[in-house]
Design an enzyme around this catalytic site. Structure first.
Site, mmCIF file in Angstrom:
data_model
loop_
_atom_site.group_PDB
_atom_site.id
_atom_site.type_symbol
_atom_site.label_atom_id
_atom_site.label_comp_id
_atom_site.label_asym_id
_atom_site.label_seq_id
_atom_site.Cartn_x
_atom_site.Cartn_y
_atom_site.Cartn_z
ATOM 1 N NE ARG A 215 -6.939 -0.859 -0.744
ATOM 2 C CZ ARG A 215 -6.793 0.465 -0.709
ATOM 3 N NH1 ARG A 215 -6.705 1.126 0.425
ATOM 4 N NH2 ARG A 215 -6.740 1.152 -1.831
ATOM 5 N N GLY A 216 -3.184 -0.675 -1.427
ATOM 6 C CA GLY A 216 -2.882 0.559 -2.147
ATOM 7 C C GLY A 216 -1.412 0.496 -2.573
ATOM 8 N NE ARG B 48 -2.927 -7.114 -3.890
ATOM 9 C CZ ARG B 48 -3.807 -6.097 -3.892
ATOM 10 N NH1 ARG B 48 -3.689 -5.117 -3.017
ATOM 11 N NH2 ARG B 48 -4.801 -6.061 -4.766
ATOM 12 C CD GLN C 133 -10.690 -2.163 -2.740
ATOM 13 O OE1 GLN C 133 -11.821 -2.298 -3.207
ATOM 14 N NE2 GLN C 133 -9.709 -2.987 -3.038
ATOM 15 C CG ASP D 55 -2.740 -0.531 -8.320
ATOM 16 O OD1 ASP D 55 -3.825 0.039 -8.515
ATOM 17 O OD2 ASP D 55 -2.369 -0.966 -7.216
HETATM 18 O O1 MRU Z 1 -6.413 -3.831 -4.488
HETATM 19 P P1 MRU Z 1 -6.052 -2.514 -3.892
HETATM 20 O O2 MRU Z 1 -7.055 -2.009 -2.919
HETATM 21 O O3 MRU Z 1 -4.643 -2.507 -3.329
HETATM 22 O O4 MRU Z 1 -6.054 -1.529 -5.138
HETATM 23 C C1 MRU Z 1 -5.686 -0.199 -4.948
HETATM 24 C C2 MRU Z 1 -5.900 0.663 -6.128
HETATM 25 O O5 MRU Z 1 -6.249 0.216 -7.194
HETATM 26 C C3 MRU Z 1 -5.565 2.107 -5.963
HETATM 27 O O6 MRU Z 1 -6.364 2.896 -6.771
HETATM 28 C C4 MRU Z 1 -4.100 2.316 -6.354
HETATM 29 O O7 MRU Z 1 -3.273 1.423 -5.686
HETATM 30 C C5 MRU Z 1 -3.646 3.695 -6.102
HETATM 31 S S1 MRU Z 1 -3.360 3.984 -4.382
HETATM 32 C C6 MRU Z 1 -2.753 5.540 -4.182
#
Ligand code: MRU
Length: 335
Positions: free
Chosen positions: A48-49, A87, A192, A233
């Site tokens: 993720r991220g 996603r 997270q 994101d």
């Molecule tokens: O749903 P996730 O865990 O993928 O969301 C991730 C985030 O919102 C992070 O803050 C974002 O992707 C920045 S990662 C460097």
């Protein structure tokens, strides 16, 4: 570096990554060359991220060509569309897949597509590592004296192909004695913060407390937070920023308490095709992530749920956006 770990690597024909749904209680690695498993891992948040899902998807495309393919074009678009639909919010996924698509189209007649695509995926990975390094250096500008910092979600090695974005700024600042303490929002519902950021803070030896998301206001009113920094994101041209649900709350709280609020992200997170944040598609996740914890119901199954995974922070609440290129100050204009 103390207790370092590898979140993601390409090794001996496989993509190897930590299963983030099991952290921090178990460090279990998933090893696969199957693009469908990679697509499912993105959907289930095993990886993720925003930057990390882009890197992983690029490897997924390459690995889909490991065995000889009869109709490369048809196969490419089958795999591409599968990964594209995992996603919807993080634009890095589309950025990386688009780069792989352009590369594929330029090399469609090659009889060594696997190695060519693999090298392109590795180049995307290396590019992300370098971007993280430069974000961390550019981010040091926000620390004139040692600070207590609050962050949200996870933005470190577990969210990128390299050292991270907001988290890497914090880590580099800590190494220069510019961090007094870190508060990590737990980040409901998938935690997270309390699972992944806490894991990375522990590995880096940085002193921290986990707080519930609703504790930030109290700490700010007690003047215990000097600055807030998070990842992103997707960033629209005017600086409006989509990030994990709860980020907007923090930015509003910062505005009220006169605390600077910063975003750190690679330029691959900026979507110049969008003028403002209201055009960003926000992922809605399943009801089960709210009504259950570890598979156990915590409320009645028939209750309805609204669960956006991200929110959009208006640009006017953001004091600076740190990318690998620069420390961008308002007014933002990424066109
Ligand atoms: O749903 P996730 O865990 O993928 O969301 C991730 C985030 O919102 C992070 O803050 C974002 O992707 C920045 S990662 C460097």
């Amino acid at each position: 570096m103390m207790n370092d770990f590898k979140a993601l690597e390409y090794k001996d024909g496989n993509l190897v990554f930590l299963d983030q749904t099991k952290l921090p209680l178990s460090e279990v690695y998933i090893e696969t060359d199957d693009y469908e498993k990679i697509a499912l891992a993105i959907e289930k948040l095993e990886v993720r991220g925003a930057p990390q899902i882009g890197v992983v998807a690029a490897y997924g495309i390459a690995l889909a060509f490991k065995d000889g393919i009869e109709n490369p074009k048809e196969h490419f678009f089958k795999v591409y569309n599968r990964l594209l639909n995992t996603r919807p919010t993080a634009v890095n996924l589309f950025w990386a897949l688009n780069r792989m698509k352009i590369f594929f189209e330029n090399n469609i007649d090659s009889n060594d597509l696997f190695n060519l695509l693999l090298n392109e995926a590795k180049a995307i990975h290396i590019d992300d590592i370098e971007k993280c390094d430069n974000i961390a250096s550019n981010g040091l500008e926000i620390f004139d004296t040692p600070k207590t910092v609050l962050t949200h979600c996870n933005t470190g090695q577990l969210a990128t192909g390299g050292g991270g974005t907001a988290f890497y700024v914090i880590k580099k600042a800590y190494e220069k004695s510019l961090i007094k303490f870190v508060y990590a929002d737990e980040t409901r519902p998938l935690l997270q913060g309390s699972r992944l950021t806490a894991f990375e803070l522990e590995k880096a030896g940085i002193p921290f407390n986990i707080i519930t998301d609703s504790t930030a206001a109290v700490l700010m009113s007690q003047e215990k937070i000097d600055l807030v920094i998070t990842g992103a994101d997707r960033i629209a041209s005017n600086g409006d920023t989509a990030n994990k649900i709860g980020t907007y709350n923090l930015a509003v709280l910062c505005n009220y308490h006169k605390i600077p609020f910063y975003i750190a992200a690679p330029s691959s997170t900026i979507d110049t095709s969008l003028n403002s944040g209201d055009q960003i598609q926000i992922e809605e996740r399943s009801k089960d992530e709210i009504i259950k914890i570890n598979g156990q119901l915590i409320t009645k199954e028939n209750y309805d749920v609204f669960s956006p995974a991200f929110d959009v922070t208006p640009h006017k609440l953001i004091k600076g956006i740190i990318t690998e290129k620069a420390f961008h100050k308002p007014p933002f204009n990424f066109k």
